[in-house]
Scaffold this active site. Structure first.
Site, PDB file in Angstrom:
ATOM      1  N   ARG A 113       0.838  -1.199   0.000  1.00  0.00           N
ATOM      2  CA  ARG A 113       0.000   0.000   0.000  1.00  0.00           C
ATOM      3  C   ARG A 113       0.877   1.255   0.000  1.00  0.00           C
ATOM      4  O   ARG A 113       1.909   1.311   0.679  1.00  0.00           O
ATOM      5  CB  ARG A 113      -0.883  -0.003   1.242  1.00  0.00           C
ATOM      6  CG  ARG A 113      -1.863   1.157   1.371  1.00  0.00           C
ATOM      7  CD  ARG A 113      -2.936   1.077   0.347  1.00  0.00           C
ATOM      8  NE  ARG A 113      -4.101   1.929   0.690  1.00  0.00           N
ATOM      9  CZ  ARG A 113      -4.999   2.324  -0.178  1.00  0.00           C
ATOM     10  NH1 ARG A 113      -4.888   1.971  -1.446  1.00  0.00           N
ATOM     11  NH2 ARG A 113      -6.024   3.063   0.191  1.00  0.00           N
ATOM     12  N   THR A 403      -9.328  -0.184 -10.091  1.00  0.00           N
ATOM     13  CA  THR A 403      -8.400  -1.183  -9.549  1.00  0.00           C
ATOM     14  C   THR A 403      -8.485  -2.409 -10.445  1.00  0.00           C
ATOM     15  O   THR A 403      -9.289  -2.463 -11.367  1.00  0.00           O
ATOM     16  CB  THR A 403      -8.775  -1.551  -8.089  1.00  0.00           C
ATOM     17  OG1 THR A 403      -8.680  -0.393  -7.264  1.00  0.00           O
ATOM     18  CG2 THR A 403      -7.928  -2.629  -7.485  1.00  0.00           C
ATOM     19  N   THR A 421      -3.691  -1.529  -7.580  1.00  0.00           N
ATOM     20  CA  THR A 421      -4.450  -0.343  -7.975  1.00  0.00           C
ATOM     21  C   THR A 421      -3.599   0.908  -8.125  1.00  0.00           C
ATOM     22  O   THR A 421      -2.495   0.987  -7.572  1.00  0.00           O
ATOM     23  CB  THR A 421      -5.546  -0.072  -6.916  1.00  0.00           C
ATOM     24  OG1 THR A 421      -6.404   0.968  -7.365  1.00  0.00           O
ATOM     25  CG2 THR A 421      -4.931   0.329  -5.586  1.00  0.00           C
ATOM     26  N   GLU A 442      -3.818   7.782  -4.480  1.00  0.00           N
ATOM     27  CA  GLU A 442      -4.209   6.980  -3.319  1.00  0.00           C
ATOM     28  C   GLU A 442      -4.443   7.804  -2.061  1.00  0.00           C
ATOM     29  O   GLU A 442      -5.205   7.402  -1.175  1.00  0.00           O
ATOM     30  CB  GLU A 442      -3.132   5.928  -3.052  1.00  0.00           C
ATOM     31  CG  GLU A 442      -3.685   4.587  -2.698  1.00  0.00           C
ATOM     32  CD  GLU A 442      -4.461   3.960  -3.846  1.00  0.00           C
ATOM     33  OE1 GLU A 442      -5.653   3.658  -3.636  1.00  0.00           O
ATOM     34  OE2 GLU A 442      -3.897   3.769  -4.923  1.00  0.00           O
ATOM     35  N   SER A 464      -7.880   1.320   2.925  1.00  0.00           N
ATOM     36  CA  SER A 464      -8.192   0.649   1.665  1.00  0.00           C
ATOM     37  C   SER A 464      -9.421  -0.226   1.846  1.00  0.00           C
ATOM     38  O   SER A 464      -9.825  -0.536   2.970  1.00  0.00           O
ATOM     39  CB  SER A 464      -7.000  -0.214   1.231  1.00  0.00           C
ATOM     40  OG  SER A 464      -7.342  -1.047   0.141  1.00  0.00           O
ATOM     41  N   SER A 465     -10.003  -0.629   0.730  1.00  0.00           N
ATOM     42  CA  SER A 465     -11.088  -1.617   0.742  1.00  0.00           C
ATOM     43  C   SER A 465     -10.687  -2.906   0.039  1.00  0.00           C
ATOM     44  O   SER A 465     -11.515  -3.812  -0.102  1.00  0.00           O
ATOM     45  CB  SER A 465     -12.337  -1.046   0.065  1.00  0.00           C
ATOM     46  OG  SER A 465     -12.832   0.068   0.754  1.00  0.00           O
ATOM     47  N   GLY A 485     -12.983  -1.886  -7.394  1.00  0.00           N
ATOM     48  CA  GLY A 485     -14.207  -1.114  -7.218  1.00  0.00           C
ATOM     49  C   GLY A 485     -14.276  -0.211  -6.012  1.00  0.00           C
ATOM     50  O   GLY A 485     -15.374   0.114  -5.558  1.00  0.00           O
TER      51      GLY A 485
END
Length: 587
Positions: A113, A403, A421, A442, A464-465, A485
C-alpha cells in the site's frame, strides 16, 4: 455485460514470443483473432490464471507452462496489466498480494500500500477557509500521490517464493509496451471518459495523440514505459526508488503541488502481514487486515448475515436485498468510524467480530423496515483498549475508484489472490515525463477532514477496501475471490461468497449474479438483472435505488477441487477478462 470486438490480434505474436539471452522468458501462444474468443471460464489440471485482460492471462499462463510457480506468474501478470490496463494498476500504485505457500501451508500478505510522504499534513485537503476541497479537485493534484509500493511488493514476493528473476518476468511486458497491442473496449472507454484529466500531463502524448483519444482497435504503444521497465530489468528496483527516475518522479509530483521527495521514495518499505481469519459455514476465510478495511468488514457482514438463513429467500427476492442493504449500512458505518492504518491508530478488530457485538448489530436489522439512521456501534465494549481518534463526518462527494484483481494457482499447491491499484481510473492522471509511469491518487483515500482514524499523517497508509481472499476447507485452499471497485470491493467479494456457498451456485453464476452496493442511506448502486418490482418494493420501504444499473466490481476467482485434482477459473464479464487453465502433456 461482456464487451467484445473483432480486431485481429495476430500481429501480437511477434510481441509476445520473446527471444534473447535470458534463459527463461514468460511467453504467450499465438492469440486468437479477437479478445472475445478467450474463455471467461476454463478448467486445468496443472494450474490456473484468471485476470481482467486476455494478454495478461496469456503471459501468466505461459510462466506456469514453462515451470514457473504461481508467484512468478503473478509478478509477470502485474507487469502485463500495467501495460494492458494502464488505467487500473501499475508500478505507480500499490496493492495487497495474498500468497498461500503450498510447501509450508502458510498464508501471507505482502502489503505494498502507498504511504503518505514526509511532507503530508492532516489539513492538506482543506482550503484556506478550512473546508474540504471537492474530491474532483483534490484527486488530480500532486498532494493525492502516495509513495508507490507495487514494485517493492513484487520484489519481496519473488525473494520469498519466486523461482524466476524479475529480469525474466518483466521481459514480455517490455515487448508488449514497445510493439503495442489493440485497445479493447474497456480501455477505450476509459481514455474517452478521462481525456480531460490525461490532457493536463505527459499522458496526453500516449493516450491522446494529435489531441484525439485513442479508440477501440487502435494500437497502444508505450515506449517510455518500456524504457522504464528496461531500467528495472537491468538495475532492479533501485532504478525506481533511487537515482534519476526517483528525482523525476518526485519533481513531477511537486510540479503538481505535492511534497514528495527522493527521500520519500528511498525510504519506502512494504510490510509482511498475517491475514485476518474467520469462519463461515464450515469454511475458514483468510483475508486482509488493516490498513485494508476489506477483510474485517467482509467477515463482519458474513457473521451478521449468517443469522438470517439468507438462502430461505430467492436469490433475487426483495427480502434478500433488504437484508444485504441493512447489513452493509451497519458495517460501512463501523468502517467509517474505526478503520485506519494500525501503525498509527487502534483498530478494534476483536470487538468488531465479537459474538456479542455481532448480536447487537443483528438486532438492528428488521426484514420489514429500513433503519433510516444506521450508525456505528461501540465495539470497544468488547475488547481492551480505546480509540485514539474521534468520529468525524466526511463529505459525501467521493467517487469510488477502480483497480484490478487477479488470481493464480499452480500444480505445487501455491495460490495467489492479488488486488492492485492506482485508485481512480488513470489515478491522478499525472504521468512521469519520459518514463511513462502513471501515478496514483491513493492519498484521497484518506479523510479530507482530519481528526478521525483515517486522517492524513506522514508515512501513514490510507484506508483501503481491497479484499483479496482465500477460502479453505479442511485446511486446504478451495476458493479465491477478489474484485476492484473502491469501497464496493467488500460487497462484491461478500456477494460472490454468499452466492457460491450459501446459495450453492456454480462459480461462474455466482460471479455473474447481479450485485448491489450501498454504504449509507445516500449511496446506492445495483447491477442490471435486479428485478424492477423488487427495486420498487425496496424503494417503497425507504431505500433509494436509482433508475439506472451500473457494473459493480469485476471478480476473478479460482475454485480448487482437491478430490479430482482440477482448477476452475472464472473471469467476470464486466471486462474482457480471461481464465486460462494449464494442462501439461503427460509422457
Amino acid at each position: 455485460m461482456k464487451r467484445t470486438w473483432n480486431v485481429c490480434l495476430t500481429a501480437l505474436l511477434s510481441v509476445l514470443l520473446v527471444a534473447g539471452s535470458v534463459p527463461f522468458h514468460a511467453e504467450a501462444k499465438k492469440p486468437p483473432k479477437s479478445y472475445d474468443e478467450y474463455k471467461q471460464v476454463d478448467v486445468g489440471k496443472d494450474g490456473m490464471v484468471a485476470t481482467a485482460h486476455p494478454l495478461a492471462s496469456e503471459i501468466g499462463a505461459d510462466v506456469l507452462k514453462k515451470g514457473g510457480n504461481a508467484i512468478d506468474a503473478a509478478v509477470a501478470i502485474q507487469f502485463a496489466l500495467n501495460v494492458t490496463e494502464p488505467m487500473m494498476s501499475g508500478i505507480g500504485g500499490g496493492g495487497f498480494m495474498m500468497v498461500y505457500d503450498g510447501k509450508t501451508k502458510d498464508t501471507t500478505i505482502i502489503d505494498s500500500r502507498e504511504r503518505a510522504p514526509a511532507g503530508a499534513t492532516p489539513d492538506m485537503f482543506l482550503d484556506e477557509n478550512g473546508k474540504a476541497i471537492p474530491f474532483s479537485e483534490r484527486v488530480t493534484k500532486g498532494t493525492a500521490v502516495g509513495v508507490p509500493g507495487t514494485l517493492k511488493g513484487l520484489e519481496e514476493a519473488l525473494d520469498k517464493w519466486g523461482t524466476r528473476s524479475m529480469k525474466q518476468l518483466i521481459t514480455p511486458s517490455i515487448k508488449l509496451a514497445e510493439k503495442g497491442f489493440p485497445i479493447d473496449s474497456v480501455l477505450a472507454e476509459a481514455i474517452s471518459d478521462y481525456q480531460e484529466k490525461l490532457s493536463r500531463t505527459a499522458a496526453k502524448d500516449v493516450f491522446l495523440p494529435n489531441g484525439e483519444p485513442l479508440k477501440e482497435g487502435d494500437t497502444l504503444i508505450q515506449k517510455d514505459l518500456a524504457k522504464t521497465f528496461k531500467l528495472i530489468r537491468s538495475k532492479g528496483t533501485d532504478a525506481f526508488y533511487k537515482g534519476k527516475f526517483a528525482k523525476t518522479l518526485s519533481d513531477t509530483v511537486q510540479d503538481f503541488g505535492g511534497s514528495m521527495t527522493e527521500k520519500d521514495l528511498e525510504n519506502y518499505d512494504i510490510t509482511i502481514d498475517e491475514p485476518i481469519w474467520g469462519d463461515y459455514q464450515g469454511y475458514q476465510i483468510a483475508t486482509t487486515p488493516p490498513p485494508s478495511s476489506g477483510g474485517i468488514f467482509l467477515l463482519q457482514m458474513l457473521k451478521i448475515l449468517d443469522h438470517f438463513n439468507l438462502s430461505q429467500y430467492d436469490v433475487r427476492s426483495w427480502e434478500k436485498y433488504q437484508l444485504l442493504a441493512e447489513t452493509m449500512h451497519l458495517s460501512y458505518a463501523d468502517r467509517a468510524s474505526y478503520a485506519g492504518d494500525p501503525e498509527f491508530v487502534n483498530v478494534p478488530l476483536k470487538g468488531l467480530l465479537h459474538p456479542d457485538y455481532i448480536k447487537e448489530r443483528q438486532q438492528l436489522i428488521n426484514l420489514d423496515q429500513v433503519n433510516k439512521k444506521p450508525k456505528a456501534g461501540d465495539p470497544w465494549k468488547y475488547q481492551e483498549g480505546s480509540a485514539n481518534y474521534k468520529q468525524v463526518e466526511q463529505p459525501k462527494d467521493k467517487v469510488e475508484g477502480q483497480t484490478t484483481h487477479f488470481t493464480v494457482a499452480d500444480r505445487w499447491g501455491n495460490v495467489v489472490s492479488y488486488t492492485t491499484t492506482i485508485e481512480q481510473l488513470f489515478g491522478t492522471g499525472i504521468m512521469v515525463p519520459d518514463y511513462g509511469v502513471i501515478l496514483n491518487n491513493e492519498l484521497t483515500d484518506f479523510d479530507a477532514i482530519p481528526g478521525g482514524a483515517n486522517e492524513v499523517q506522514p508515512n501513514k497508509r490510507p484506508l483501503s477496501s481491497m479484499t483479496p481472499t482465500i477460502l479453505f476447507k479442511d485446511d486446504k485452499p478451495v476458493l479465491t475471490v477478489g474484485s476492484p471497485g473502491g469501497a464496493t470491493i467488500i460487497s462484491s467479494v461478500l456477494q460472490t461468497i454468499l452466492y457460491h456457498i450459501e446459495y450453492g451456485m456454480e462459480l461462474k453464476a455466482a460471479v455473474e449474479e447481479p450485485r448491489i452496493y450501498t454504504n449509507s442511506m445516500s449511496s446506492y448502486r445495483y447491477e442490471d438483472g435486479v428485478p424492477k418490482d423488487v427495486l420498487s418494493k425496496l424503494n417503497g420501504m425507504g431505500h433509494k435505488f436509482g433508475t439506472s444499473p451500473v457494473d459493480i466490481g469485476n471478480v476473478q476467482s479460482i475454485s480448487i477441487d482437491h478430490e479430482n485434482g482440477t482448477f476452475k477459473g472464472v473471469a467476470d464479464s464486466s471486462r474482457n477478462g480471461a481464465a486460462i487453465g494449464i494442462n501439461l502433456k503427460r509422457k
